[in-house]
Design a protein around this motif. Structure first.
Motif, PDB file in Angstrom:
ATOM      1  N   TRP A  71     -30.011  80.833 -18.289  1.00  0.00           N
ATOM      2  CA  TRP A  71     -30.833  79.266 -17.599  1.00  0.00           C
ATOM      3  C   TRP A  71     -31.514  79.062 -17.759  1.00  0.00           C
ATOM      4  N   ALA A  72     -32.399  80.238 -17.069  1.00  0.00           N
ATOM      5  CA  ALA A  72     -34.122  79.526 -16.212  1.00  0.00           C
ATOM      6  C   ALA A  72     -34.708  79.822 -17.331  1.00  0.00           C
ATOM      7  N   VAL A 119     -31.386  80.997  -8.042  1.00  0.00           N
ATOM      8  CA  VAL A 119     -33.070  81.211  -7.070  1.00  0.00           C
ATOM      9  C   VAL A 119     -33.859  81.742  -7.943  1.00  0.00           C
ATOM     10  N   GLU A 120     -34.015  83.407  -7.744  1.00  0.00           N
ATOM     11  CA  GLU A 120     -34.618  84.046  -8.191  1.00  0.00           C
ATOM     12  C   GLU A 120     -34.996  84.000  -9.406  1.00  0.00           C
ATOM     13  N   ALA A 121     -34.079  84.056 -10.068  1.00  0.00           N
ATOM     14  CA  ALA A 121     -34.039  83.504 -11.564  1.00  0.00           C
ATOM     15  C   ALA A 121     -34.973  82.742 -12.154  1.00  0.00           C
ATOM     16  N   PHE A 122     -35.129  81.361 -11.474  1.00  0.00           N
ATOM     17  CA  PHE A 122     -35.681  80.032 -11.569  1.00  0.00           C
ATOM     18  C   PHE A 122     -37.702  81.078 -11.131  1.00  0.00           C
ATOM     19  N   ARG A 123     -37.123  81.461  -9.935  1.00  0.00           N
ATOM     20  CA  ARG A 123     -38.480  81.679  -9.745  1.00  0.00           C
ATOM     21  C   ARG A 123     -39.644  82.543 -10.119  1.00  0.00           C
ATOM     22  N   SER A 124     -38.739  83.717 -11.214  1.00  0.00           N
ATOM     23  CA  SER A 124     -39.565  84.803 -11.611  1.00  0.00           C
ATOM     24  C   SER A 124     -39.737  83.358 -13.130  1.00  0.00           C
ATOM     25  N   ARG A 183     -32.738  80.566   4.276  1.00  0.00           N
ATOM     26  CA  ARG A 183     -32.145  81.765   3.389  1.00  0.00           C
ATOM     27  C   ARG A 183     -32.832  81.653   2.038  1.00  0.00           C
ATOM     28  N   TYR A 184     -33.739  79.987   1.296  1.00  0.00           N
ATOM     29  CA  TYR A 184     -34.458  80.557   0.328  1.00  0.00           C
ATOM     30  C   TYR A 184     -35.623  79.563   0.763  1.00  0.00           C
TER      31      TYR A 184
END
Length: 449
Positions: A71-72, A119-124, A183-184
């Motif tokens: 997705w990201a 969240v982790e994937a999009f931030r990466s 958390r995020y």
């Protein structure tokens, strides 16, 4: 010398939105139990489905093909710079492993938190983080039944509401928001949805039977105070019903339409992010056929930036956790265009008010590098006349391949044009190739003096 544009810089109260305004383009993701129903994210209300009946989607939520990395990458390749995902939509289902309720993804057959890896994937991929949170919650037992609730037409609505305590729901809601922000962190964008205060009928000016919710029903003042305390950097949208509160919102959110001009509040230009869909539904809709073309979507992005706005373009993933082929086709098409033309979008804004683009053209302007971009929706025959730019253009080129566009007219064309009409001294003419470039929307990049 850069072109001047009045009200270009926002006042201090709107600085939280500055980066989102420079990024200009992001992805909205509506995903939840309604994706299993596959016929609109409001399916529970539209079909008046009770919570007991709606449980079947909870029991069958098993997105075994879910891969947020894909997705990201799809969003990043499309030129998107921020994302916003429905952590909780109106049906009350939570995508994260919240401590506040059992109505969450970890208790479905999938059995996992879906928000954290997203969240982790999009931030990466370098995208800024946005969280959508529904103020409405049709699942919560204390959320008072109103006119947008699936049980709004229930014959025993009053009796059911007698057992409900909106204050308890407010406490629950604030606790969830605190949880998400903690958390995020860090959160760049917070999208609350939405307020619909009780209205008066136009004819009698008496209370209508329609019942809504607004500022007091969410305790919006304290909710915003909570956000500012935990996430002071987060830009908050305008749907808490607190327009009159100083710093009560950071950006406007027109939905499913393109404003005709830069949005204003009390006579001042303000940040705004329009959100719209590929089709007529936010959530995955298997049978929806009103899908926009790649060219339509690109023009909507251009039109928005040309009026000082940013875009959240929505994708509704399937129940198995994929972007369907229609969405991927549009994202790929947009990405192909953005790869060559993103300079005319990222970091750009409206051109100065005194510059009027030619017919069937739209301007965007980057004040930092002092370049003006001409987006051509209908390819002209040989010449493009630009009013007000005489002696202001140093160089011109087609953006997709950096090929030079000649400035001015040959003597023969000067004679032909002058014999029929008189061009203003402030008008400059570009000589274009006969053949339209093979891109969705051709763009000319003007390097200004």
């Amino acid at each position: 010398m850069p072109l001047t544009n009045k009200q270009e810089v926002y006042t201090n109260e709107f600085t939280r939105s500055q980066k989102l305004m420079e990024d200009r383009f992001g992805i909205f993701i509506h995903w939840g139990l309604y994706s299993v129903a596959a016929r609109h994210e409001w399916v529970q209300k539209l079909e008046n489905i009770s919570n007991d009946e709606y449980k079947k989607y909870f029991k069958h939520f098993d997105p075994d093909l879910y891969n947020p990395i894909l997705w990201a990458k799809a969003a990043s390749n499309a030129g998107m710079k921020f994302f916003c995902v429905t952590a909780k939509h109106h049906d009350g289902f939570c995508l994260w492993n919240t401590d506040t309720t059992d109505y969450k993804s970890t208790n479905t057959p999938w059995g996992k938190d879906v928000l954290t890896p997203m969240v982790e994937a999009f931030r990466s991929e370098g995208l800024r983080t946005g969280i959508y949170y529904s103020l409405i919650d049709w699942h919560h037992p204390d959320f008072v039944i109103d006119s947008v609730h699936p049980l709004s037409n229930h014959p025993e609505r009053n009796r059911l509401n007698a057992k409900r305590d909106q204050m308890r729901y407010i406490k629950y809601m604030h606790q969830q928001v605190r949880e998400l922000l903690t958390r995020y962190a860090p959160i760049d964008l917070l999208f609350f949805d939405y307020s619909y205060p009780k209205k008066l009928t136009a004819s009698s000016h008496t209370e209508d039977v329609w019942v809504g919710k607004g500022r007091l029903d969410w305790d919006s003042d304290n909710l915003l105070r909570l956000v500012r305390e935990i996430a002071p950097q987060a830009a908050v949208n305008d749907r808490l019903d607190i327009d009159d509160l100083q710093n009560g919102w950071d950006f406007r959110t027109p939905e499913q339409y393109e404003p005709r001009s830069w949005l204003e509040f009390k006579g001042q230009r303000v940040p705004w992010i329009t959100c719209f869909t590929f089709s007529g539904s936010w959530g995955y809709h298997r049978d929806e056929t009103t899908w926009k073309s790649v060219e339509q979507l690109i023009q909507s992005i251009i039109n928005t930036v040309s009026k000082g706005g940013s875009v959240l373009l929505n994708v509704g993933p399937t129940g198995r956790g994929e972007f369907d082929e229609r969405a991927l086709d549009r994202l790929s098409g947009i990405g192909k265009w953005m790869k060559q033309h993103s300079r005319s979008i990222h970091g750009c804004t409206a051109a100065p008010n005194n510059l009027m683009p030619p017919q069937n053209c739209v301007y965007t302007y980057n004040p930092k590098i002092n370049r003006l971009y001409v987006h051509i929706y209908s390819w002209p025959n040989i010449h493009l006349h630009l009013d007000g730019l005489s002696e202001r253009i140093e160089y011109a080129q087609l953006l997709h391949d950096s090929s030079e566009i000649k400035i001015g007219l040959t003597d023969w064309y000067k004679a032909q044009i002058s014999s029929q009409e008189k061009l203003a001294k402030s008008t400059v003419t570009l000589s274009l190739p006969i053949q339209r470039p093979n891109v969705s929307v051709p763009v000319i990049e003007l390097f200004l003096k």
